[in-house]
Enzyme design. Structure first.
Site, PDB file in Angstrom:
ATOM      1  N   GLY A   1       0.862  -1.183   0.000  1.00 58.70           N
ATOM      2  CA  GLY A   1       0.000   0.000   0.000  1.00 58.70           C
ATOM      3  C   GLY A   1       0.886   1.216   0.000  1.00 58.70           C
ATOM      4  N   GLU A   2       0.610   2.156   0.864  1.00 64.54           N
ATOM      5  CA  GLU A   2       1.429   3.367   0.940  1.00 64.54           C
ATOM      6  C   GLU A   2       1.978   3.462   2.359  1.00 64.54           C
ATOM      7  OE1 GLU A   2       1.990   4.854  -1.970  1.00 64.54           O
ATOM      8  OE2 GLU A   2       3.468   5.993  -0.826  1.00 64.54           O
ATOM      9  N   SER A   3       3.287   3.270   2.476  1.00 61.48           N
ATOM     10  CA  SER A   3       3.893   3.194   3.808  1.00 61.48           C
ATOM     11  C   SER A   3       3.700   4.476   4.621  1.00 61.48           C
ATOM     12  CB  SER A   3       5.383   2.857   3.695  1.00 61.48           C
ATOM     13  OG  SER A   3       6.023   3.776   2.838  1.00 61.48           O
TER      14      SER A   3
ATOM     15  N   CYS B   1       6.071  -5.349   0.325  1.00 52.49           N
ATOM     16  CA  CYS B   1       6.184  -4.017  -0.272  1.00 52.49           C
ATOM     17  C   CYS B   1       6.156  -2.883   0.774  1.00 52.49           C
ATOM     18  CB  CYS B   1       5.108  -3.867  -1.341  1.00 52.49           C
ATOM     19  SG  CYS B   1       5.589  -2.719  -2.626  1.00 52.49           S
TER      20      CYS B   1
ATOM     21  N   ARG C   1      12.883   3.306  -1.247  1.00 53.00           N
ATOM     22  CA  ARG C   1      11.470   3.355  -1.671  1.00 53.00           C
ATOM     23  C   ARG C   1      11.371   3.649  -3.168  1.00 53.00           C
ATOM     24  NH1 ARG C   1       7.843   7.506   1.110  1.00 53.00           N
ATOM     25  NH2 ARG C   1       6.255   6.349  -0.053  1.00 53.00           N
TER      26      ARG C   1
ATOM     27  N   ILE D   1       5.038  -3.486  -7.744  1.00 53.15           N
ATOM     28  CA  ILE D   1       4.225  -2.281  -7.961  1.00 53.15           C
ATOM     29  C   ILE D   1       4.864  -1.122  -7.193  1.00 53.15           C
ATOM     30  CG2 ILE D   1       1.939  -1.232  -7.749  1.00 53.15           C
ATOM     31  CD1 ILE D   1       0.796  -4.120  -7.633  1.00 53.15           C
ATOM     32  N   ARG D   2       5.441  -0.192  -7.899  1.00 50.52           N
ATOM     33  CA  ARG D   2       6.178   0.929  -7.273  1.00 50.52           C
ATOM     34  C   ARG D   2       6.954   0.419  -6.064  1.00 50.52           C
ATOM     35  NH1 ARG D   2       3.342   4.339  -4.922  1.00 50.52           N
ATOM     36  NH2 ARG D   2       1.426   3.157  -4.884  1.00 50.52           N
TER      37      ARG D   2
ATOM     38  N   HIS E   1       4.500  -8.756  -4.449  1.00 51.23           N
ATOM     39  CA  HIS E   1       3.162  -9.014  -3.890  1.00 51.23           C
ATOM     40  C   HIS E   1       2.693 -10.449  -4.111  1.00 51.23           C
ATOM     41  CE1 HIS E   1       1.909  -4.822  -3.025  1.00 51.23           C
ATOM     42  NE2 HIS E   1       2.821  -4.543  -3.943  1.00 51.23           N
TER      43      HIS E   1
ATOM     44  N   GLU F   1       0.440 -11.957  -2.641  1.00 48.85           N
ATOM     45  CA  GLU F   1      -1.030 -12.014  -2.466  1.00 48.85           C
ATOM     46  C   GLU F   1      -1.767 -11.675  -3.754  1.00 48.85           C
ATOM     47  OE1 GLU F   1       0.868  -9.598  -1.585  1.00 48.85           O
ATOM     48  OE2 GLU F   1      -0.181  -7.691  -1.823  1.00 48.85           O
TER      49      GLU F   1
HETATM   50  N1  GLN Z   1       5.556   2.848  -3.077  1.00 53.22           N
HETATM   51  C1  GLN Z   1       4.921   2.397  -1.881  1.00 53.22           C
HETATM   52  C2  GLN Z   1       5.553   3.025  -0.629  1.00 53.22           C
HETATM   53  O1  GLN Z   1       6.549   3.641  -0.734  1.00 53.22           O
HETATM   54  C3  GLN Z   1       4.973   0.880  -1.767  1.00 53.22           C
HETATM   55  C4  GLN Z   1       4.241   0.267  -2.921  1.00 53.22           C
HETATM   56  C5  GLN Z   1       3.470  -0.976  -2.610  1.00 53.22           C
HETATM   57  O2  GLN Z   1       3.271  -1.355  -1.449  1.00 53.22           O
HETATM   58  N2  GLN Z   1       2.967  -1.590  -3.646  1.00 53.22           N
HETATM   59  O3  GLN Z   1       5.029   2.902   0.430  1.00 53.22           O
END
Ligand code: GLN
Length: 197
Positions: free
Chosen positions: A47-49, A79, A106, A133-134, A169, A171
């Site tokens: 997700g987004e840390s 991630c 990151r 993913i990113r 990921h 999952e």
């Molecule tokens: N780019 C996200 C972050 O810095 C991590 C990406 C992800 O969990 N798919 O938190």
């Protein structure tokens, strides 16, 4: 066996579905009170840390969860979860749980074009489908941290004691082997504790 999934933000439902498919009991951690229940393992989803870190603090969950991880609670982090565990972030001044002695970068593959798929060997598992993913990667790992997988020379999966962390990921694939392995490891630990009484 009861597995807690951090359910504040991100791809937590996919983890829950996978765990349920494997017969584990799943609980969601959404607020402080949820931490009062007993559980055998923890999932930190992607997700987004920055958002997850902020919500953990805001909801008063951060310290309690950090203590559990420090005390040896088995954790599977994917991630953003890896970013939450990292001891250091090379391109970000934030630091979250800091229980995993690695330096993480990151959005290491670039913000826009940083999503890709590949198949690589994971130690103890075999060739595995990896969705990035990113994603972050691990730039440096301290002694005692075992590298489980690398892609193009960059570390993307590690184990340190009971902490398992990866950039990709599992999952989001249909491949349940990582979650299976995680449940097996918890099961073994639980048996050991039961024998010890
Ligand atoms: N780019 C996200 C972050 O810095 C991590 C990406 C992800 O969990 N798919 O938190």
């Amino acid at each position: 066996m009861k597995i807690a999934v951090l359910a504040l933000q991100g791809a937590f439902i996919e983890h829950e579905k996978m765990l349920e498919r494997l017969g584990a009991e799943v609980i969601e951690l959404r607020k402080k009170e949820d931490l009062e229940q007993a559980f055998d393992g923890l999932i930190l989803p992607g997700g987004e840390s920055t958002v997850q870190g902020k919500l953990l603090e805001e909801f008063g969950m951060f310290e309690r969860l950090q203590k559990k991880i420090q005390d040896g609670l088995p954790v599977l982090a994917t991630c953003a979860g890896l970013i939450l565990l990292a001891g250091e972030l090379s391109n970000d001044s934030n630091r979250y749980f800091g229980t995993l002695p690695v330096t993480v970068k990151r959005n290491a593959y670039g913000r826009q074009l940083g999503s890709f798929y590949c198949e690589e060997e994971i130690k103890g598992i075999g060739v595995y489908p990896m969705e990035f993913i990113r994603a972050p990667y691990i730039e440096k790992a301290a002694e005692g941290v075992e590298t489980l997988a690398a892609v193009d020379g960059q570390i993307v999966a590690v184990q340190y004691g009971n902490q398992f962390a990866m950039s990709f990921h599992p999952e989001l694939t249909q491949d349940t082997r990582i979650h299976e392995k995680f449940l097996e490891i918890i099961e073994m630990g639980t048996e050991k504790n039961a024998v010890r009484g």
